[in-house]
Design a protein around this motif. Structure first.
Motif, PDB file in Angstrom:
ATOM      1  N   THR A   8       0.850  -1.191   0.000  1.00 25.69           N
ATOM      2  CA  THR A   8       0.000   0.000   0.000  1.00 25.69           C
ATOM      3  C   THR A   8       0.888   1.245   0.000  1.00 25.69           C
ATOM      4  O   THR A   8       1.884   1.290   0.722  1.00 25.69           O
ATOM      5  CB  THR A   8      -0.907   0.039   1.238  1.00 25.69           C
ATOM      6  OG1 THR A   8      -1.798  -1.065   1.210  1.00 25.69           O
ATOM      7  CG2 THR A   8      -1.727   1.320   1.276  1.00 25.69           C
ATOM      8  N   HIS A 139      -4.081  -2.610   6.474  1.00 25.74           N
ATOM      9  CA  HIS A 139      -3.614  -1.472   5.679  1.00 25.74           C
ATOM     10  C   HIS A 139      -4.648  -0.355   5.648  1.00 25.74           C
ATOM     11  O   HIS A 139      -4.281   0.820   5.620  1.00 25.74           O
ATOM     12  CB  HIS A 139      -3.243  -1.944   4.277  1.00 25.74           C
ATOM     13  CG  HIS A 139      -1.912  -2.627   4.226  1.00 25.74           C
ATOM     14  ND1 HIS A 139      -0.959  -2.359   3.269  1.00 25.74           N
ATOM     15  CD2 HIS A 139      -1.358  -3.563   5.037  1.00 25.74           C
ATOM     16  CE1 HIS A 139       0.117  -3.101   3.483  1.00 25.74           C
ATOM     17  NE2 HIS A 139      -0.117  -3.853   4.552  1.00 25.74           N
ATOM     18  N   GLU A 459     -11.149  -5.270  -1.874  1.00 32.26           N
ATOM     19  CA  GLU A 459      -9.698  -5.504  -1.822  1.00 32.26           C
ATOM     20  C   GLU A 459      -9.362  -6.969  -1.584  1.00 32.26           C
ATOM     21  O   GLU A 459      -8.349  -7.461  -2.046  1.00 32.26           O
ATOM     22  CB  GLU A 459      -9.081  -4.688  -0.679  1.00 32.26           C
ATOM     23  CG  GLU A 459      -9.288  -3.200  -0.752  1.00 32.26           C
ATOM     24  CD  GLU A 459      -8.976  -2.556   0.589  1.00 32.26           C
ATOM     25  OE1 GLU A 459      -9.938  -2.345   1.358  1.00 32.26           O
ATOM     26  OE2 GLU A 459      -7.820  -2.290   0.858  1.00 32.26           O
TER      27      GLU A 459
END
Length: 467
Positions: A8, A139, A459
């Motif tokens: 990320t 994240h 995600e």
């Protein structure tokens, strides 16, 4: 050996992100709320430091001991399993500078699953998808927490904040959020203090260690008897006294200080408003169809008056129904929904004033810095949902049908006053003052909030980057 990598880009320097991970509370912030994981001890992330973790429910929990190694200050640290369920585990956390104010966060895991060939065979179907869910969640939290601290505390000023109710659903996440941001937290405790940053506050004996409150920058008061459970006469008295008497004791103590805090944020609840049907409810709305919870909330908020009268900026945070699989209403609902036996409770057009736990944390932090905020402040999502929509959305997120509907009359006959007060009053509460003062919600739609909290975001469908 399996290798998974998750990456990320963050709007923060590598050194800042490394420091965030090194501070107390990082593990608690990164632990997914749906996973039965708890931290037993944590020495730090320096070479040779160890963390002891418990995995699994209650007495069935497995002990996992991880040791940190290959530490490069500001750039990397690794942890390897020295005791635990995996045949092999090594996790590398890397912080790669992209430019002066940005970096790439890289989590790389090398692991061998437990149970030999059987574990290897089922890992792609169970273990890897769970790791994907967990690291996507980690994240998201890292990105959001860093953004909040950067927005409100760009000068990296370290505040000293006294917090009550630190072991509750909100406090157990608020404290790690504050400490990873570089702030000092002093815990208000109701029994003999055991840590150097504990402050005795005992409503039963009327005792407060007032001297230890001198010079704190803010106080966030969350402690109160849980409203869940059977409402006996004794239980109701504890619910009332823990809020009214406990808050007044603290507010009176703050009013006597020579060096008082700049802000006193005291929890309250949207139970203040009673039943408003489909009408929009703001902080200016008066209670309707008052009952026990309205009476409790009025006394709870009135108890903050000594602090407000002494010119301490005082906020009554009227918190909505907090969504988290770690506790509260959502946790109680999940088993039925997982079994495909979920559905709405009460009338289909009854409003459900929800808020994701992440936005309770963010909203409380916002109130510390927003000097224009005082008095009652609604902590609810901008778009409260009807019960029909809530049940349908939760079913969709879990990929389960939600066909049932529990009539209010049936619920009242079974649970009586508890049902009337907690489950069958409609309050279309909106956070007017919070939004006007500039707070940006992390999760302003119910679907996004539930997918984040339950690890079911888009995600998690994306493949890991496998070198």
């Amino acid at each position: 050996m399996n290798t998974l990598t998750f990456t990320t880009e963050l709007d923060a320097p590598a050194e800042t992100v490394f420091a965030w991970h090194a501070r107390p509370g990082a593990f608690q912030r990164l632990a997914p709320p749906w996973a039965p994981v708890r931290l037993e001890s944590f020495e730090g992330i320096q070479e040779g430091d160890r963390a002891v973790i418990r995995l699994g429910p209650g007495p069935l929990a497995l002990r996992w001991v991880a040791e940190h190694h290959d530490v490069i200050e500001g750039r990397q640290f690794c942890d390897r399993q020295v005791q635990g369920p995996f045949a092999h585990w090594n996790h590398t956390h890397r912080f790669e500078p992209l430019d002066e104010g940005r970096c790439r966060l890289v989590d790389q895991i090398e692991y061998a699953p437990p149970a030999g060939t059987v574990g290897a065979a089922v890992s792609p179907y169970f273990l890897e998808p769970e790791l994907r869910r967990q690291f996507a969640y980690r994240h998201r939290v890292t990105r959001r927490d860093l953004a909040l601290h950067r927005r409100y505390n760009s000068d990296e000023q370290s505040l000293t904040i006294a917090v009550s109710g630190t072991s509750g659903l909100v406090g157990s996440q608020l404290v790690p959020f504050l400490t990873t941001g570089g702030h000092t937290v002093k815990s208000l405790v109701r029994s003999r203090p055991v840590g150097k940053d504990d402050i005795l506050w005992d409503p039963k004996s009327g005792t407060v260690e007032t001297d230890k409150l001198e010079g704190v920058d803010a106080v966030i008061h969350l402690a109160a008897e849980s409203v869940f459970g059977l409402w006996t006469a004794a239980k109701k008295q504890r619910i009332y006294d823990s809020r009214a008497a406990g808050t007044r004791l603290l507010a009176e103590a703050l009013a006597t200080l020579d060096d008082p805090p700049d802000a006193f944020v005291s929890a309250s609840a949207i139970g203040y408003y009673g039943d408003h049907g489909t009408d929009v409810v703001t902080e200016e709305s008066e209670p309707r169809t008052p009952g026990f919870l309205t009476e409790v909330c009025r006394a709870w908020e009135a108890a903050t008056e000594p602090a407000a009268a002494s010119d301490i900026r005082t906020i009554q945070a009227r918190i909505g129904v907090i969504l988290s699989p770690a506790g509260g209403a959502l946790r109680l609902m999940l088993p039925a929904f997982w079994l495909g036996l979920g559905g709405r409770v009460g009338a289909p057009d009854q409003y459900f004033p929800w808020i994701a736990l992440d936005d309770v944390i963010g909203g409380l932090y916002h109130t510390l810095w927003a000097d224009d905020l005082d008095g009652p402040v609604n902590l609810t999502a901008p778009h409260p949902s009807r019960m029909d929509d809530y049940a349908r959305t939760l079913g969709d997120v879990l990929n389960r049908p939600a066909p049932l509907a529990v009539p209010g009359s049936l619920l009242r006959s079974v649970a009586g006053e508890v049902a009337t007060e907690m489950a069958l009053k409609s309050a279309r509460v909106v956070p007017k003052k919070l939004q006007k003062s500039g707070y940006d919600f992390s999760y302003d739609t119910l679907d996004d909030a539930l997918r984040h909290l339950l690890g079911r975001t888009a995600e998690t469908d994306a493949p890991f980057l496998i070198p």
